[in-house]
Design a protein around this motif. Structure first.
Motif, PDB file in Angstrom:
ATOM      1  N   PRO A 134      18.409   6.636   5.531  1.00 38.93           N
ATOM      2  CA  PRO A 134      17.750   5.374   4.731  1.00 38.93           C
ATOM      3  C   PRO A 134      16.523   5.878   4.027  1.00 38.93           C
ATOM      4  O   PRO A 134      15.688   6.657   4.541  1.00 38.93           O
ATOM      5  N   GLY A 135      16.571   5.604   2.537  1.00 38.09           N
ATOM      6  CA  GLY A 135      15.465   6.012   1.750  1.00 38.09           C
ATOM      7  C   GLY A 135      15.545   7.380   1.119  1.00 38.09           C
ATOM      8  O   GLY A 135      14.607   7.799   0.344  1.00 38.09           O
ATOM      9  N   ALA A 136      16.633   8.123   1.551  1.00 37.51           N
ATOM     10  CA  ALA A 136      16.510   9.399   0.956  1.00 37.51           C
ATOM     11  C   ALA A 136      17.147   9.820  -0.352  1.00 37.51           C
ATOM     12  O   ALA A 136      17.305  10.908  -0.710  1.00 37.51           O
ATOM     13  N   GLU A 137      17.687   8.682  -0.802  1.00 44.73           N
ATOM     14  CA  GLU A 137      18.594   8.807  -2.280  1.00 44.73           C
ATOM     15  C   GLU A 137      17.655   9.352  -3.187  1.00 44.73           C
ATOM     16  O   GLU A 137      18.004  10.118  -4.027  1.00 44.73           O
ATOM     17  N   PRO A 138      16.265   8.813  -3.567  1.00 48.26           N
ATOM     18  CA  PRO A 138      15.596   9.526  -4.601  1.00 48.26           C
ATOM     19  C   PRO A 138      15.151  11.010  -4.355  1.00 48.26           C
ATOM     20  O   PRO A 138      15.216  11.618  -5.189  1.00 48.26           O
ATOM     21  N   ALA A 139      15.107  11.493  -3.362  1.00 47.58           N
ATOM     22  CA  ALA A 139      14.755  12.791  -2.999  1.00 47.58           C
ATOM     23  C   ALA A 139      16.185  13.551  -2.952  1.00 47.58           C
ATOM     24  O   ALA A 139      15.855  14.771  -3.614  1.00 47.58           O
ATOM     25  N   LEU A 140      17.222  13.018  -2.532  1.00 47.32           N
ATOM     26  CA  LEU A 140      18.385  13.857  -2.849  1.00 47.32           C
ATOM     27  C   LEU A 140      18.727  14.069  -4.273  1.00 47.32           C
ATOM     28  O   LEU A 140      19.248  15.253  -4.691  1.00 47.32           O
ATOM     29  N   ALA A 141      18.556  13.038  -4.886  1.00 52.65           N
ATOM     30  CA  ALA A 141      18.722  13.005  -6.473  1.00 52.65           C
ATOM     31  C   ALA A 141      17.729  13.922  -7.205  1.00 52.65           C
ATOM     32  O   ALA A 141      18.257  14.654  -7.881  1.00 52.65           O
ATOM     33  N   ALA A 142      16.528  13.975  -6.557  1.00 54.23           N
ATOM     34  CA  ALA A 142      15.503  15.096  -7.126  1.00 54.23           C
ATOM     35  C   ALA A 142      15.863  16.407  -6.915  1.00 54.23           C
ATOM     36  O   ALA A 142      15.912  17.473  -7.823  1.00 54.23           O
ATOM     37  N   ALA A 143      16.549  16.617  -5.669  1.00 54.35           N
ATOM     38  CA  ALA A 143      17.104  18.140  -5.367  1.00 54.35           C
ATOM     39  C   ALA A 143      18.001  18.386  -6.138  1.00 54.35           C
ATOM     40  O   ALA A 143      18.187  19.578  -6.598  1.00 54.35           O
ATOM     41  N   HIS A 144      18.914  17.451  -6.284  1.00 56.41           N
ATOM     42  CA  HIS A 144      20.240  17.919  -7.264  1.00 56.41           C
ATOM     43  C   HIS A 144      19.966  18.076  -8.770  1.00 56.41           C
ATOM     44  O   HIS A 144      20.429  19.055  -9.386  1.00 56.41           O
ATOM     45  N   ASP A 145      18.862  17.487  -9.276  1.00 64.15           N
ATOM     46  CA  ASP A 145      18.371  17.667 -10.534  1.00 64.15           C
ATOM     47  C   ASP A 145      17.686  19.083 -10.566  1.00 64.15           C
ATOM     48  O   ASP A 145      18.104  19.701 -11.388  1.00 64.15           O
ATOM     49  N   ILE A 146      17.080  19.496  -9.495  1.00 67.85           N
ATOM     50  CA  ILE A 146      16.599  20.931  -9.791  1.00 67.85           C
ATOM     51  C   ILE A 146      17.463  22.033  -9.545  1.00 67.85           C
ATOM     52  O   ILE A 146      17.439  22.737 -10.525  1.00 67.85           O
ATOM     53  N   VAL A 147      18.624  21.691  -8.723  1.00 65.35           N
ATOM     54  CA  VAL A 147      19.692  22.692  -8.960  1.00 65.35           C
ATOM     55  C   VAL A 147      20.309  22.741 -10.290  1.00 65.35           C
ATOM     56  O   VAL A 147      20.546  23.972 -10.799  1.00 65.35           O
ATOM     57  N   ALA A 148      20.605  21.381 -10.798  1.00 63.77           N
ATOM     58  CA  ALA A 148      21.512  21.346 -11.969  1.00 63.77           C
ATOM     59  C   ALA A 148      20.625  21.923 -13.130  1.00 63.77           C
ATOM     60  O   ALA A 148      21.056  22.723 -14.119  1.00 63.77           O
ATOM     61  N   THR A 149      19.052  21.610 -13.173  1.00 66.51           N
ATOM     62  CA  THR A 149      18.323  22.110 -14.196  1.00 66.51           C
ATOM     63  C   THR A 149      18.374  23.569 -14.297  1.00 66.51           C
ATOM     64  O   THR A 149      18.376  24.412 -15.448  1.00 66.51           O
ATOM     65  N   THR A 150      17.756  24.271 -13.139  1.00 66.64           N
ATOM     66  CA  THR A 150      17.743  25.773 -12.956  1.00 66.64           C
ATOM     67  C   THR A 150      19.073  26.357 -13.237  1.00 66.64           C
ATOM     68  O   THR A 150      18.877  27.472 -13.877  1.00 66.64           O
ATOM     69  N   ALA A 151      20.091  25.710 -12.875  1.00 68.73           N
ATOM     70  CA  ALA A 151      21.486  26.346 -12.981  1.00 68.73           C
ATOM     71  C   ALA A 151      21.540  26.782 -14.644  1.00 68.73           C
ATOM     72  O   ALA A 151      22.609  27.251 -14.907  1.00 68.73           O
ATOM     73  N   ARG A 152      21.010  26.080 -15.637  1.00 67.46           N
ATOM     74  CA  ARG A 152      21.123  26.433 -17.092  1.00 67.46           C
ATOM     75  C   ARG A 152      20.795  27.857 -17.294  1.00 67.46           C
ATOM     76  O   ARG A 152      21.463  28.308 -18.278  1.00 67.46           O
ATOM     77  N   HIS A 153      19.647  28.526 -16.466  1.00 69.63           N
ATOM     78  CA  HIS A 153      19.459  29.782 -16.812  1.00 69.63           C
ATOM     79  C   HIS A 153      19.581  30.736 -15.677  1.00 69.63           C
ATOM     80  O   HIS A 153      19.656  31.901 -15.681  1.00 69.63           O
ATOM     81  N   ALA A 154      19.836  30.313 -14.442  1.00 70.25           N
ATOM     82  CA  ALA A 154      20.047  31.070 -13.233  1.00 70.25           C
ATOM     83  C   ALA A 154      21.454  30.552 -12.330  1.00 70.25           C
ATOM     84  O   ALA A 154      20.903  29.338 -11.743  1.00 70.25           O
ATOM     85  N   PRO A 155      22.288  31.341 -11.856  1.00 69.08           N
ATOM     86  CA  PRO A 155      23.418  30.590 -11.171  1.00 69.08           C
ATOM     87  C   PRO A 155      22.814  30.808  -9.605  1.00 69.08           C
ATOM     88  O   PRO A 155      23.403  31.456  -8.941  1.00 69.08           O
ATOM     89  N   LEU A 156      21.810  29.983  -9.297  1.00 74.91           N
ATOM     90  CA  LEU A 156      21.439  29.721  -7.917  1.00 74.91           C
ATOM     91  C   LEU A 156      21.619  28.656  -7.354  1.00 74.91           C
ATOM     92  O   LEU A 156      21.599  27.403  -7.952  1.00 74.91           O
ATOM     93  N   HIS A 157      22.178  28.671  -6.141  1.00 73.72           N
ATOM     94  CA  HIS A 157      22.454  27.339  -4.933  1.00 73.72           C
ATOM     95  C   HIS A 157      21.417  26.972  -4.295  1.00 73.72           C
ATOM     96  O   HIS A 157      20.353  27.536  -4.089  1.00 73.72           O
ATOM     97  N   ALA A 158      21.445  25.826  -3.870  1.00 73.54           N
ATOM     98  CA  ALA A 158      20.478  25.408  -2.661  1.00 73.54           C
ATOM     99  C   ALA A 158      20.528  26.195  -1.422  1.00 73.54           C
ATOM    100  O   ALA A 158      21.550  26.428  -1.192  1.00 73.54           O
ATOM    101  N   ASN A 159      19.324  26.251  -1.053  1.00 70.08           N
ATOM    102  CA  ASN A 159      19.334  26.848   0.165  1.00 70.08           C
ATOM    103  C   ASN A 159      18.795  25.842   1.324  1.00 70.08           C
ATOM    104  O   ASN A 159      18.115  24.658   0.956  1.00 70.08           O
ATOM    105  N   VAL A 160      18.651  26.289   2.504  1.00 66.73           N
ATOM    106  CA  VAL A 160      18.053  25.183   3.595  1.00 66.73           C
ATOM    107  C   VAL A 160      16.761  24.689   3.531  1.00 66.73           C
ATOM    108  O   VAL A 160      16.559  23.624   3.985  1.00 66.73           O
ATOM    109  N   ASP A 161      15.961  25.337   2.628  1.00 68.33           N
ATOM    110  CA  ASP A 161      14.555  24.910   2.505  1.00 68.33           C
ATOM    111  C   ASP A 161      14.554  23.646   1.529  1.00 68.33           C
ATOM    112  O   ASP A 161      13.570  22.830   1.808  1.00 68.33           O
ATOM    113  N   LEU A 162      15.593  23.717   0.524  1.00 68.48           N
ATOM    114  CA  LEU A 162      15.545  22.587  -0.184  1.00 68.48           C
ATOM    115  C   LEU A 162      16.002  21.323   0.504  1.00 68.48           C
ATOM    116  O   LEU A 162      15.428  20.260   0.282  1.00 68.48           O
TER     117      LEU A 162
END
Length: 419
Positions: free
Chosen positions: A330-358
């Motif tokens: 419960p309540g994790a939706e905003p943080a999850l969306a932010a994490a997915h946004d970080i991955v998608a934004t960075t993917a524009r210049h670097a093919p990096l995936h999320a790791n366990v730290d994120l």
């Protein structure tokens, strides 16, 4: 044949990702893995869509790799130790031959720890700490300044607990297992609680939650924390684990070897990465988009925390498993969306995936925990893995990890210094 130095005109020159990969003899994806681990710095190409790298820095890394890669770097493998504990293979990892993510999904942290130590599944096992051990560890931790880091608190608690255990020098397997089953809950109990109604009994994840969050935990959040602990139990010969094995090779007792691991974990490139990802998530949530946050990080020449892993060309399997559980928190939706946004934004210049730290950062952010909470989770979880490696190292010949230095100083004889 001597290593070549950069050409005089090369200093300050920027080169493309493709040129960097060619110089290092790796794939472009591995170049970004170097960036994710802080071994290379990148800069956005103002005239294109890619990144550029400092040619001098790349050549220095290439020279180091030609001398032999360090443990934990892409292409590492010169230092090889026989182990029956963890296998990392492509985008999966295994504990004693069993898929680690499946183990973590079906068993508690304590059960996974026992499996790692003994190869036997003890269902329903729960770790408890002696009152004397908890009392002395709490007194030692309470005496520390308020700003003390979680890892330092745990290291002090470990040293304090050692000094009330007269059997700590007994390196027999059963004695070390007894130490493990009491040390881990002692570490958790020694941490200052965030809630007044904390408990010192029940599953370890429940006890740890009260040390990390002032919020009342729901079942989904507790399950996510317990699974995170189980996923992080071990990850082959990470830097801290290697330090533990070196200490065990010298026949240091289990408390001392764990303390060695905690010392390495304090490094910003190891245990503190989750805290950096936590702060990044908060910044994205505050600004409403990952784009300006990622841009600021790249402009400052910093790597994006929570992305990429040297051992996984695709998504970290630990992140994948934890993200799936966080969907139910419960309540994790905003943080999850932010994490997915970080991955998608960075993917524009670097093919990096999320790791366990994120993924850990999403859990700590959504649960109202401090940025350092993931460091605590990581340290408590990994203590069980260190114990497994300690037990394994005690079976080997002592003092076997004594590498020879390659002296690079002035050749003797040199004159005595004047002062």
């Amino acid at each position: 044949m001597r290593d070549q130095e950069p050409a005089p005109g090369q200093e300050g020159r920027r080169i493309s990702t493709t040129e960097t990969a060619d110089l290092l003899g790796v794939k472009p994806e591995t170049v970004y893995a170097y960036v994710s681990r802080g071994q290379l710095s990148s800069r956005r190409d103002p005239g294109g869509r890619g990144s550029t790298f400092d040619a001098k820095e790349v050549e220095a890394l290439a020279r180091r790799n030609r001398r032999g890669p360090s443990e934990g770097s892409p292409g590492a493998g010169k230092l090889s130790l026989r182990t029956r504990i963890t296998l990392i293979d492509k985008d999966r990892y295994y504990f004693r031959g069993v898929d680690a993510t499946e183990l973590a999904a079906r068993h508690s942290y304590e059960e996974v720890a026992e499996w790692l130590w003994t190869g036997t599944m003890r269902r329903g096992v729960s770790f408890t700490a002696p009152e004397a051990s908890v009392a002395v560890a709490r007194r030692a931790v309470d005496a520390l300044p308020e700003h003390t880091s979680p890892t330092d608190r745990l290291r002090v608690a470990t040293i304090a607990a050692a000094n009330v255990d007269p059997l700590r020098f007994d390196l027999a397997e059963e004695s070390v297992l007894g130490t493990a089953r009491t040390l881990i809950p002692t570490l958790v109990a020694a941490l200052p609680p965030r809630r007044g109604d904390h408990r010192d009994g029940g599953p370890l994840a429940h006890r740890l939650w009260a040390r990390l969050s002032a919020r009342q935990a729901d079942d989904a959040s507790l399950r996510a924390l317990d699974t995170a602990l189980a996923l992080l139990v071990d990850h082959d010969l990470a830097a801290s684990t290697l330090a533990v094995r070196v200490a065990a090779s010298a026949r240091a007792h289990a408390y001392a070897a764990v303390s060695a691991g905690l010392g390495v974990l304090e490094g910003p490139l190891h245990g503190a990465a989750g805290g950096l990802a936590h702060r990044l998530l908060l910044d994205v949530l505050d600004r409403g988009s990952a784009a300006p946050v990622v841009a600021d990080e790249l402009r400052a020449g910093r790597r994006i925390p929570g992305l990429g892993h040297t051992l996984y060309p695709a998504e970290d399997p630990r992140a994948r498993a934890l993200f799936a559980l966080l969907e139910d928190v419960p309540g994790a939706e905003p943080a999850l969306a932010a994490a997915h946004d970080i991955v998608a934004t960075t993917a524009r210049h670097a093919p990096l995936h999320a790791n366990v730290d994120l993924a850990l950062a999403v859990l700590t952010t959504a649960s109202g925990m401090h940025a350092s909470a993931s460091e605590t989770v990581f340290a408590v979880a990994r203590t069980a893995g260190w114990i497994a490696h300690i037990l394994e190292e005690y079976e080997e010949a002592p003092m076997r990890m004594r590498p020879s230095g390659q002296y690079a100083g002035p050749r003797p004889p040199q004159p005595l210094p004047n002062h």
